[in-house]
Design an enzyme around this catalytic site. Structure first.
Site, PDB file in Angstrom:
ATOM      1  N   ALA A  81      13.130   1.960 -11.555  1.00 40.96           N
ATOM      2  CA  ALA A  81      13.129   1.574 -10.143  1.00 40.96           C
ATOM      3  C   ALA A  81      14.077   0.420  -9.867  1.00 40.96           C
ATOM      4  O   ALA A  81      14.735   0.389  -8.820  1.00 40.96           O
ATOM      5  CB  ALA A  81      11.712   1.203  -9.708  1.00 40.96           C
ATOM      6  N   GLY A 112       8.024  -9.223 -15.504  1.00 45.80           N
ATOM      7  CA  GLY A 112       9.379  -8.791 -15.182  1.00 45.80           C
ATOM      8  C   GLY A 112      10.074  -8.256 -16.418  1.00 45.80           C
ATOM      9  O   GLY A 112       9.551  -7.390 -17.131  1.00 45.80           O
ATOM     10  N   GLY A 170       0.812  -1.203   0.000  1.00 43.04           N
ATOM     11  CA  GLY A 170       0.000   0.000   0.000  1.00 43.04           C
ATOM     12  C   GLY A 170       0.849   1.257   0.000  1.00 43.04           C
ATOM     13  O   GLY A 170       0.644   2.175  -0.803  1.00 43.04           O
ATOM     14  N   GLY A 222      16.526  -0.468  -2.906  1.00 43.96           N
ATOM     15  CA  GLY A 222      15.379  -0.042  -2.124  1.00 43.96           C
ATOM     16  C   GLY A 222      14.086  -0.151  -2.914  1.00 43.96           C
ATOM     17  O   GLY A 222      14.086  -0.479  -4.107  1.00 43.96           O
ATOM     18  N   ASP A 259      18.174  -3.981  -7.884  1.00 47.23           N
ATOM     19  CA  ASP A 259      17.305  -4.462  -6.812  1.00 47.23           C
ATOM     20  C   ASP A 259      15.871  -4.470  -7.340  1.00 47.23           C
ATOM     21  O   ASP A 259      15.342  -3.435  -7.721  1.00 47.23           O
ATOM     22  CB  ASP A 259      17.427  -3.542  -5.588  1.00 47.23           C
ATOM     23  CG  ASP A 259      16.634  -4.016  -4.381  1.00 47.23           C
ATOM     24  OD1 ASP A 259      15.902  -5.023  -4.492  1.00 47.23           O
ATOM     25  OD2 ASP A 259      16.742  -3.375  -3.314  1.00 47.23           O
ATOM     26  N   ASN A 266       4.053   1.554  -0.806  1.00 39.55           N
ATOM     27  CA  ASN A 266       4.854   1.640  -2.032  1.00 39.55           C
ATOM     28  C   ASN A 266       4.033   2.175  -3.197  1.00 39.55           C
ATOM     29  O   ASN A 266       4.483   3.050  -3.950  1.00 39.55           O
ATOM     30  CB  ASN A 266       5.409   0.259  -2.395  1.00 39.55           C
ATOM     31  CG  ASN A 266       6.509  -0.207  -1.466  1.00 39.55           C
ATOM     32  OD1 ASN A 266       7.085   0.571  -0.719  1.00 39.55           O
ATOM     33  ND2 ASN A 266       6.796  -1.495  -1.516  1.00 39.55           N
ATOM     34  N   GLY A 277       7.173  -4.325  -8.746  1.00 41.40           N
ATOM     35  CA  GLY A 277       5.777  -4.535  -9.106  1.00 41.40           C
ATOM     36  C   GLY A 277       4.870  -3.464  -8.537  1.00 41.40           C
ATOM     37  O   GLY A 277       3.887  -3.047  -9.178  1.00 41.40           O
ATOM     38  N   ASP A 278       5.180  -2.987  -7.334  1.00 48.20           N
ATOM     39  CA  ASP A 278       4.397  -1.907  -6.734  1.00 48.20           C
ATOM     40  C   ASP A 278       4.594  -0.606  -7.495  1.00 48.20           C
ATOM     41  O   ASP A 278       3.652   0.175  -7.670  1.00 48.20           O
ATOM     42  CB  ASP A 278       4.787  -1.715  -5.268  1.00 48.20           C
ATOM     43  CG  ASP A 278       4.473  -2.923  -4.420  1.00 48.20           C
ATOM     44  OD1 ASP A 278       3.534  -3.666  -4.759  1.00 48.20           O
ATOM     45  OD2 ASP A 278       5.172  -3.140  -3.417  1.00 48.20           O
ATOM     46  N   ARG A 294      17.975   0.944  -8.925  1.00 47.46           N
ATOM     47  CA  ARG A 294      18.423   1.569  -7.681  1.00 47.46           C
ATOM     48  C   ARG A 294      18.065   0.669  -6.507  1.00 47.46           C
ATOM     49  O   ARG A 294      17.054  -0.042  -6.547  1.00 47.46           O
ATOM     50  CB  ARG A 294      17.725   2.923  -7.496  1.00 47.46           C
ATOM     51  CG  ARG A 294      17.846   3.849  -8.693  1.00 47.46           C
ATOM     52  CD  ARG A 294      16.841   4.990  -8.609  1.00 47.46           C
ATOM     53  NE  ARG A 294      16.828   5.803  -9.811  1.00 47.46           N
ATOM     54  CZ  ARG A 294      15.884   6.677 -10.128  1.00 47.46           C
ATOM     55  NH1 ARG A 294      14.855   6.840  -9.315  1.00 47.46           N
ATOM     56  NH2 ARG A 294      15.963   7.379 -11.228  1.00 47.46           N
TER      57      ARG A 294
END
Length: 323
Positions: free
Chosen positions: A296, A236, A48, A301, A260, A50, A265-266, A299
């Site tokens: 995303a 993916g 939620g 995280g 990473d 993310n 997906g979020d 990077r």
């Protein structure tokens, strides 16, 4: 019960909020094996949270409806959400409970393993959902929910969104049992290839594997036939398949250097929802999601790695330019 304040965002996310602890390892451990980490990092997590951050990073006003405990982690995650531009007026504090937690193990290739303790997301109630959708004078354009909330919350959100005329984006991650009526409101249903197979197995009772684009196209069509208004199956690095009615099509992923994959997906789902809130078609919104996710994963995280609207737009422009 949570007493939450009403708001008028363009997008509402109903979902989980976690305090993540990420551990970097050379490779994921085998069963029963101990692997030493080369470093730890704390961050914001929960599907939620993310997805709300991903929406806000796209410049779309967003509120998160969720719950945290009365511990130190609550202040940490709320501060993180505010820093990313997400309204936390509807993130309730539940006395005597601790905030959701997740341990994220990330290997050198960028692949991960995640274990989640959900926290007080089970305290979201029907009255609060209705107050922000069917009973709101200015309901949001889009509402997003995920499988990390109890199935009853998914059902409440679907019903209330339908009454409010709000587009219902259902990210069934993880896969949980859903009522047929909940599935019928999904526009789109967003799942990855593994979740698509699991959901079809749950609906049809037989084993289903989704391993390539052709499988994903068949799965998307089956899920539309099962009741979803539209479906997006993410693959993916293989891109995504979308089905809107009887037709299905594949969209390729954008080139990416993977550091990473946590929360990718979020990022995709939140960016897709933001694009829908801005009036884009499902195909256009899917391309926005793919563009944002490609940045995303480069990077470390989750939410902290999500790009801005301008950065995602640069990817779209670059790939559209003649070569």
């Amino acid at each position: 019960m949570i007493n939450l304040v009403r708001a008028t965002p363009k997008a509402l996310v109903i979902g989980s909020v976690h305090h993540d602890r990420s551990l970097a390892v050379p490779r994921l451990p085998r069963r029963g094996e101990t692997v030493l980490s080369g470093g730890a990092r704390d961050g914001l997590g929960g599907k939620g949270a993310n997805q709300a951050v991903a929406i806000a990073r796209m410049g779309v006003s967003c509120a998160l409806l969720g719950a945290v405990g009365d511990d130190a982690s609550a202040a940490f995650v709320r501060d993180q959400l505010v820093a990313h531009g997400v309204s936390v007026a509807q993130v309730g504090v539940v006395p005597g409970r601790h905030t959701g937690r997740a341990t994220v193990v990330v290997e050198a290739t960028g692949e991960n393993l995640i274990v989640v303790e959900p926290g007080p997301v089970d305290r979201i109630d029907r009255a609060t959902v209705d107050a922000n959708l069917r009973d709101h004078a200015a309901p949001p354009t889009v509402v997003v929910v995920q499988g990390e909330v109890p199935p009853r919350v998914l059902a409440w959100a679907a019903d209330s969104a339908g009454a409010a005329g709000t587009r219902f984006v259902l990210n069934l991650a993880p896969v949980v049992p859903v009522a047929p009526e909940t599935l019928r409101h999904a526009d789109p249903l967003v799942v990855n290839e593994h979740e698509a197979g699991d959901l079809l197995e749950l609906l049809d009772g037989g084993p289903t594997r989704v391993v390539d684009v052709d499988d994903a196209i068949r799965a998307a069509r089956q899920l539309v036939a099962a009741g979803a208004r539209s479906v997006v199956v993410t693959l993916g690095a293989g891109g995504a398949v979308l089905a809107d009615g009887p037709t299905a099509r594949h969209l390729a992923a954008f080139p990416a250097t993977v550091a990473d994959t946590t929360g990718a997906g979020d990022c995709f789902t939140g960016t897709l929802a933001a694009a829908l809130a801005n009036g884009h078609s499902l195909a256009e919104a899917t391309r926005w999601g793919l563009a944002a996710a490609s940045l995303a994963v480069g990077r470390p995280g989750a939410a902290s790695a999500y790009p801005t609207r301008e950065q995602a737009a640069d990817v779209l422009r670059r790939e559209a330019a003649p070569r």
